[in-house]
Design a protein around this motif. Structure first.
Motif, PDB file in Angstrom:
ATOM      1  N   LEU A 237       0.869  -1.173   0.000  1.00 18.30           N
ATOM      2  CA  LEU A 237       0.000   0.000   0.000  1.00 18.30           C
ATOM      3  C   LEU A 237       0.907   1.224   0.000  1.00 18.30           C
ATOM      4  CD1 LEU A 237      -3.077   0.559   0.175  1.00 18.30           C
ATOM      5  CD2 LEU A 237      -2.743   0.924   2.617  1.00 18.30           C
ATOM      6  N   PHE A 238       0.761   2.089  -1.003  1.00 17.96           N
ATOM      7  CA  PHE A 238       1.612   3.263  -1.156  1.00 17.96           C
ATOM      8  C   PHE A 238       0.791   4.528  -0.978  1.00 17.96           C
ATOM      9  CE2 PHE A 238       3.615  -0.024  -3.763  1.00 17.96           C
ATOM     10  CZ  PHE A 238       4.923   0.037  -3.313  1.00 17.96           C
ATOM     11  N   ARG A 239       1.279   5.447  -0.153  1.00 14.05           N
ATOM     12  CA  ARG A 239       0.636   6.752  -0.026  1.00 14.05           C
ATOM     13  C   ARG A 239       1.008   7.615  -1.227  1.00 14.05           C
ATOM     14  NH1 ARG A 239       1.125   9.269   5.893  1.00 14.05           N
ATOM     15  NH2 ARG A 239       0.939  11.107   4.567  1.00 14.05           N
ATOM     16  N   VAL A 240       0.010   8.197  -1.846  1.00 11.88           N
ATOM     17  CA  VAL A 240       0.215   9.002  -3.049  1.00 11.88           C
ATOM     18  C   VAL A 240       1.055  10.246  -2.741  1.00 11.88           C
ATOM     19  CG1 VAL A 240      -0.964  10.360  -4.835  1.00 11.88           C
ATOM     20  CG2 VAL A 240      -1.865   8.123  -4.150  1.00 11.88           C
ATOM     21  N   ASP A 241       0.852  10.861  -1.576  1.00  7.69           N
ATOM     22  CA  ASP A 241       1.610  12.074  -1.250  1.00  7.69           C
ATOM     23  C   ASP A 241       3.097  11.811  -1.024  1.00  7.69           C
ATOM     24  OD1 ASP A 241       1.107  10.746   1.198  1.00  7.69           O
ATOM     25  OD2 ASP A 241       1.100  12.618   2.323  1.00  7.69           O
ATOM     26  N   ARG A 242       3.486  10.558  -0.950  1.00  5.52           N
ATOM     27  CA  ARG A 242       4.901  10.216  -0.780  1.00  5.52           C
ATOM     28  C   ARG A 242       5.552   9.776  -2.087  1.00  5.52           C
ATOM     29  NH1 ARG A 242       4.245   7.263   5.070  1.00  5.52           N
ATOM     30  NH2 ARG A 242       4.012   9.190   6.239  1.00  5.52           N
ATOM     31  N   MET A 243       4.792   9.793  -3.155  1.00  3.99           N
ATOM     32  CA  MET A 243       5.335   9.496  -4.477  1.00  3.99           C
ATOM     33  C   MET A 243       5.825  10.808  -5.074  1.00  3.99           C
ATOM     34  SD  MET A 243       2.506   6.954  -6.048  1.00  3.99           S
ATOM     35  CE  MET A 243       2.195   5.371  -5.320  1.00  3.99           C
ATOM     36  N   VAL A 244       7.097  10.854  -5.429  1.00  4.73           N
ATOM     37  CA  VAL A 244       7.655  12.097  -5.949  1.00  4.73           C
ATOM     38  C   VAL A 244       7.892  12.068  -7.453  1.00  4.73           C
ATOM     39  CG1 VAL A 244       8.688  12.777  -3.761  1.00  4.73           C
ATOM     40  CG2 VAL A 244      10.012  11.389  -5.347  1.00  4.73           C
ATOM     41  N   ASP A 245       7.809  10.903  -8.046  1.00  2.09           N
ATOM     42  CA  ASP A 245       8.049  10.777  -9.476  1.00  2.09           C
ATOM     43  C   ASP A 245       7.500   9.433  -9.931  1.00  2.09           C
ATOM     44  OD1 ASP A 245       8.987  11.362 -12.033  1.00  2.09           O
ATOM     45  OD2 ASP A 245      11.014  10.647 -11.622  1.00  2.09           O
ATOM     46  N   PHE A 246       7.078   9.363 -11.173  1.00  3.39           N
ATOM     47  CA  PHE A 246       6.712   8.069 -11.732  1.00  3.39           C
ATOM     48  C   PHE A 246       6.993   8.062 -13.219  1.00  3.39           C
ATOM     49  CE2 PHE A 246       2.836  10.405 -12.530  1.00  3.39           C
ATOM     50  CZ  PHE A 246       2.374   9.894 -13.733  1.00  3.39           C
ATOM     51  N   MET A 247       7.194   6.871 -13.740  1.00  2.00           N
ATOM     52  CA  MET A 247       7.496   6.699 -15.149  1.00  2.00           C
ATOM     53  C   MET A 247       6.748   5.465 -15.626  1.00  2.00           C
ATOM     54  SD  MET A 247      11.240   6.066 -16.913  1.00  2.00           S
ATOM     55  CE  MET A 247      11.687   4.939 -15.633  1.00  2.00           C
ATOM     56  N   ASN A 248       6.002   5.604 -16.693  1.00  2.00           N
ATOM     57  CA  ASN A 248       5.299   4.473 -17.261  1.00  2.00           C
ATOM     58  C   ASN A 248       6.307   3.600 -17.991  1.00  2.00           C
ATOM     59  OD1 ASN A 248       3.702   2.653 -18.624  1.00  2.00           O
ATOM     60  ND2 ASN A 248       2.188   4.173 -19.220  1.00  2.00           N
ATOM     61  N   SER A 249       6.422   2.359 -17.572  1.00  2.43           N
ATOM     62  CA  SER A 249       7.395   1.442 -18.182  1.00  2.43           C
ATOM     63  C   SER A 249       6.917   0.921 -19.530  1.00  2.43           C
ATOM     64  CB  SER A 249       7.646   0.263 -17.243  1.00  2.43           C
ATOM     65  OG  SER A 249       6.449  -0.476 -17.069  1.00  2.43           O
ATOM     66  N   GLY A 250       5.628   1.116 -19.837  1.00  6.68           N
ATOM     67  CA  GLY A 250       5.086   0.616 -21.089  1.00  6.68           C
ATOM     68  C   GLY A 250       4.589  -0.814 -20.989  1.00  6.68           C
ATOM     69  N   ASP A 251       4.857  -1.455 -19.853  1.00  6.02           N
ATOM     70  CA  ASP A 251       4.387  -2.827 -19.658  1.00  6.02           C
ATOM     71  C   ASP A 251       2.882  -2.826 -19.429  1.00  6.02           C
ATOM     72  OD1 ASP A 251       6.990  -3.720 -19.847  1.00  6.02           O
ATOM     73  OD2 ASP A 251       7.299  -3.716 -17.680  1.00  6.02           O
ATOM     74  N   ILE A 252       2.231  -3.853 -19.927  1.00  9.09           N
ATOM     75  CA  ILE A 252       0.789  -4.019 -19.747  1.00  9.09           C
ATOM     76  C   ILE A 252       0.550  -5.321 -19.004  1.00  9.09           C
ATOM     77  CG2 ILE A 252      -1.405  -4.371 -20.927  1.00  9.09           C
ATOM     78  CD1 ILE A 252      -0.280  -2.661 -23.218  1.00  9.09           C
ATOM     79  N   PHE A 253      -0.293  -5.258 -17.987  1.00  9.01           N
ATOM     80  CA  PHE A 253      -0.663  -6.494 -17.300  1.00  9.01           C
ATOM     81  C   PHE A 253      -2.166  -6.683 -17.467  1.00  9.01           C
ATOM     82  CE2 PHE A 253      -0.830  -3.102 -14.199  1.00  9.01           C
ATOM     83  CZ  PHE A 253      -1.914  -3.387 -13.379  1.00  9.01           C
ATOM     84  N   ASN A 254      -2.554  -7.862 -17.903  1.00  8.31           N
ATOM     85  CA  ASN A 254      -3.970  -8.105 -18.154  1.00  8.31           C
ATOM     86  C   ASN A 254      -4.518  -9.306 -17.388  1.00  8.31           C
ATOM     87  OD1 ASN A 254      -2.724 -10.045 -19.669  1.00  8.31           O
ATOM     88  ND2 ASN A 254      -3.225  -9.127 -21.633  1.00  8.31           N
ATOM     89  N   GLU A 255      -3.748  -9.779 -16.446  1.00  7.57           N
ATOM     90  CA  GLU A 255      -4.203 -10.827 -15.541  1.00  7.57           C
ATOM     91  C   GLU A 255      -3.836 -10.429 -14.123  1.00  7.57           C
ATOM     92  OE1 GLU A 255      -2.982 -14.804 -16.401  1.00  7.57           O
ATOM     93  OE2 GLU A 255      -3.393 -14.598 -18.535  1.00  7.57           O
ATOM     94  N   PRO A 256      -4.747 -10.620 -13.174  1.00  6.97           N
ATOM     95  CA  PRO A 256      -4.442 -10.235 -11.794  1.00  6.97           C
ATOM     96  C   PRO A 256      -3.401 -11.142 -11.153  1.00  6.97           C
ATOM     97  CG  PRO A 256      -6.558 -11.342 -11.889  1.00  6.97           C
ATOM     98  CD  PRO A 256      -6.088 -11.185 -13.305  1.00  6.97           C
TER      99      PRO A 256
END
Length: 93
Positions: free
Chosen positions: A53-72
């Motif tokens: 579980l990640f708090r959004v206010d503690r995320m300072v950067d993100f990068m979309n890796s381009g990976d797609i997941f379609n199964e849980p």
């Protein structure tokens, strides 16, 4: 997706590779993301990969890796999240 996660309590700040599944409000009224962490920094590397579980206010950067997941991942609960009082968005499979 790669997320730069910084918080005072963490021993190992830095990038975490995650698959986000649920975005909502925690019991402490923080915006959070329930994600499956695949790699990167972790204070509990012996339980990786695994659910976090990640708090959004503690995320300072993100990068979309381009990976797609379609199964849980195992133990994904599509009917909700016990640590959230409100769900804004959730992955559907």
């Amino acid at each position: 997706m790669y997320v730069q996660y910084i918080m005072k309590e963490t021993q190992y700040p830095g990038y975490r590779e995650i698959e986000p599944y649920v975005y909502g409000l925690s019991k402490r009224e923080n915006q959070v993301i329930r994600a499956y962490q695949l790699g990167g920094k972790s204070d509990t590397p012996d339980t990786m990969p695994g659910w976090r579980l990640f708090r959004v206010d503690r995320m300072v950067d993100f990068m979309n890796s381009g990976d797609i997941f379609n199964e849980p991942k195992p133990l994904y609960n599509p009917s909700g999240d016990k640590d959230m009082t409100k769900i804004y968005a959730q992955a559907k499979f």
